[in-house]
Motif scaffolding. Structure first.
Motif, PDB file in Angstrom:
ATOM      1  N   LEU A 248       0.829  -1.201   0.000  1.00  9.81           N
ATOM      2  CA  LEU A 248       0.000   0.000   0.000  1.00  9.81           C
ATOM      3  C   LEU A 248       0.870   1.260   0.000  1.00  9.81           C
ATOM      4  N   VAL A 249       1.868   1.280   0.845  1.00 11.88           N
ATOM      5  CA  VAL A 249       2.763   2.442   0.907  1.00 11.88           C
ATOM      6  C   VAL A 249       3.510   2.615  -0.411  1.00 11.88           C
ATOM      7  N   LEU A 250       4.015   1.529  -0.970  1.00  5.85           N
ATOM      8  CA  LEU A 250       4.748   1.618  -2.236  1.00  5.85           C
ATOM      9  C   LEU A 250       3.840   2.042  -3.385  1.00  5.85           C
ATOM     10  N   THR A 251       2.614   1.570  -3.390  1.00  3.44           N
ATOM     11  CA  THR A 251       1.665   1.975  -4.431  1.00  3.44           C
ATOM     12  C   THR A 251       1.390   3.469  -4.338  1.00  3.44           C
ATOM     13  N   TRP A 252       1.199   3.959  -3.113  1.00  4.95           N
ATOM     14  CA  TRP A 252       0.918   5.389  -2.959  1.00  4.95           C
ATOM     15  C   TRP A 252       2.140   6.244  -3.281  1.00  4.95           C
ATOM     16  N   ALA A 253       3.330   5.730  -3.052  1.00  5.87           N
ATOM     17  CA  ALA A 253       4.541   6.451  -3.454  1.00  5.87           C
ATOM     18  C   ALA A 253       4.597   6.556  -4.980  1.00  5.87           C
ATOM     19  N   THR A 254       4.208   5.501  -5.663  1.00  7.95           N
ATOM     20  CA  THR A 254       4.192   5.501  -7.125  1.00  7.95           C
ATOM     21  C   THR A 254       3.141   6.473  -7.644  1.00  7.95           C
ATOM     22  N   ILE A 255       1.969   6.479  -6.998  1.00  4.89           N
ATOM     23  CA  ILE A 255       0.919   7.436  -7.377  1.00  4.89           C
ATOM     24  C   ILE A 255       1.431   8.859  -7.199  1.00  4.89           C
ATOM     25  N   ASP A 256       2.074   9.116  -6.076  1.00  6.41           N
ATOM     26  CA  ASP A 256       2.564  10.463  -5.796  1.00  6.41           C
ATOM     27  C   ASP A 256       3.545  10.927  -6.876  1.00  6.41           C
ATOM     28  N   GLY A 257       4.445  10.053  -7.260  1.00  8.62           N
ATOM     29  CA  GLY A 257       5.400  10.397  -8.314  1.00  8.62           C
ATOM     30  C   GLY A 257       4.714  10.634  -9.645  1.00  8.62           C
ATOM     31  N   ALA A 258       3.752   9.773  -9.980  1.00  9.56           N
ATOM     32  CA  ALA A 258       3.038   9.924 -11.249  1.00  9.56           C
ATOM     33  C   ALA A 258       2.210  11.205 -11.272  1.00  9.56           C
ATOM     34  N   LEU A 259       1.572  11.535 -10.144  1.00 11.16           N
ATOM     35  CA  LEU A 259       0.820  12.792 -10.054  1.00 11.16           C
ATOM     36  C   LEU A 259       1.743  14.001 -10.210  1.00 11.16           C
ATOM     37  N   SER A 260       2.911  13.924  -9.601  1.00 15.07           N
ATOM     38  CA  SER A 260       3.878  15.017  -9.693  1.00 15.07           C
ATOM     39  C   SER A 260       4.320  15.231 -11.137  1.00 15.07           C
ATOM     40  N   MET A 261       4.628  14.156 -11.829  1.00 16.05           N
ATOM     41  CA  MET A 261       5.064  14.258 -13.224  1.00 16.05           C
ATOM     42  C   MET A 261       3.955  14.810 -14.106  1.00 16.05           C
ATOM     43  N   LEU A 262       2.728  14.341 -13.875  1.00 19.24           N
ATOM     44  CA  LEU A 262       1.607  14.838 -14.671  1.00 19.24           C
ATOM     45  C   LEU A 262       1.356  16.316 -14.386  1.00 19.24           C
ATOM     46  N   LEU A 263       1.425  16.720 -13.132  1.00 19.57           N
ATOM     47  CA  LEU A 263       1.232  18.129 -12.801  1.00 19.57           C
ATOM     48  C   LEU A 263       2.313  18.988 -13.467  1.00 19.57           C
ATOM     49  N   ALA A 264       3.536  18.521 -13.450  1.00 22.04           N
ATOM     50  CA  ALA A 264       4.607  19.253 -14.139  1.00 22.04           C
ATOM     51  C   ALA A 264       4.290  19.371 -15.631  1.00 22.04           C
ATOM     52  N   ASP A 265       3.810  18.286 -16.215  1.00 25.94           N
ATOM     53  CA  ASP A 265       3.479  18.311 -17.644  1.00 25.94           C
ATOM     54  C   ASP A 265       2.367  19.297 -17.968  1.00 25.94           C
ATOM     55  N   VAL A 266       1.285  19.274 -17.182  1.00 24.70           N
ATOM     56  CA  VAL A 266       0.173  20.174 -17.497  1.00 24.70           C
ATOM     57  C   VAL A 266       0.543  21.636 -17.232  1.00 24.70           C
ATOM     58  N   ARG A 267       1.581  21.852 -16.441  1.00 25.69           N
ATOM     59  CA  ARG A 267       2.092  23.217 -16.217  1.00 25.69           C
ATOM     60  C   ARG A 267       3.217  23.561 -17.194  1.00 25.69           C
TER      61      ARG A 267
END
Length: 157
Positions: A23-42
């Motif tokens: 669960l912790v590792l999955t949420w770490a992966t989500i956090d990284g993916a969200l960060s990359m997507l946010l950078a992209d949309v900005r």
């Protein structure tokens, strides 16, 4: 006493520990993916965006992604899809928060399908909160999170 464990709580099995870790590792992966997507949309490079985005809470990142996407004609459909997903993301994030920010004291002796957490949160006059979290719900969060990461990766560069 701080180290006392209630008598109705027993030690976790290795499979229960694996669920917590997954669960912790999955949420770490989500956090990284969200960060990359946010950078992209900005329209920011990932390294440049890291200083600004890294410390934001996941739900804030997701809200910012949705806001940015809905302002782009090509992203309106993705924004709608992510808006529908947001409530589930937040529900499962609460499970992850128990794992990452609470003391796991074991599992319920009465029903080992529940993992027990003590949280530094006031309940009533003079007690701290204790949460019983179903292992099955954590497994569901892991599966959902894995699918969510795939979606985020499809939306990223």
């Amino acid at each position: 006493m701080v180290d006392e464990v209630p008598p109705d709580v027993i030690e976790l099995s290795s499979s229960q520990r694996d669920v917590l870790l997954d669960l912790v590792l999955t949420w770490a992966t989500i956090d990284g993916a969200l960060s990359m997507l946010l950078a992209d949309v900005r329209s920011m490079g990932w390294a440049d965006a890291a200083d600004e985005i890294r410390k934001l809470r996941g739900s804030h990142k997701l809200a910012q992604v949705i806001k940015a996407l809905k302002n782009h004609e090509s992203g309106a459909e993705a924004a709608r899809k992510l808006r529908k997903i947001k409530r589930r993301y937040e529900r499962f994030s609460t499970l992850r928060d128990h794992v990452a920010h609470s003391r796991c004291i074991g599992c319920s002796k009465e029903d080992p399908s529940y993992i027990v957490f003590l949280t530094f949160e006031r309940v009533g006059e003079d007690m701290l909160a204790m949460y019983r979290v179903p292992v099955e719900e954590m497994s569901e969060a892991i599966s959902w999170g894995t699918d969510f990461v795939r979606l985020l990766h499809r939306l990223t560069r």
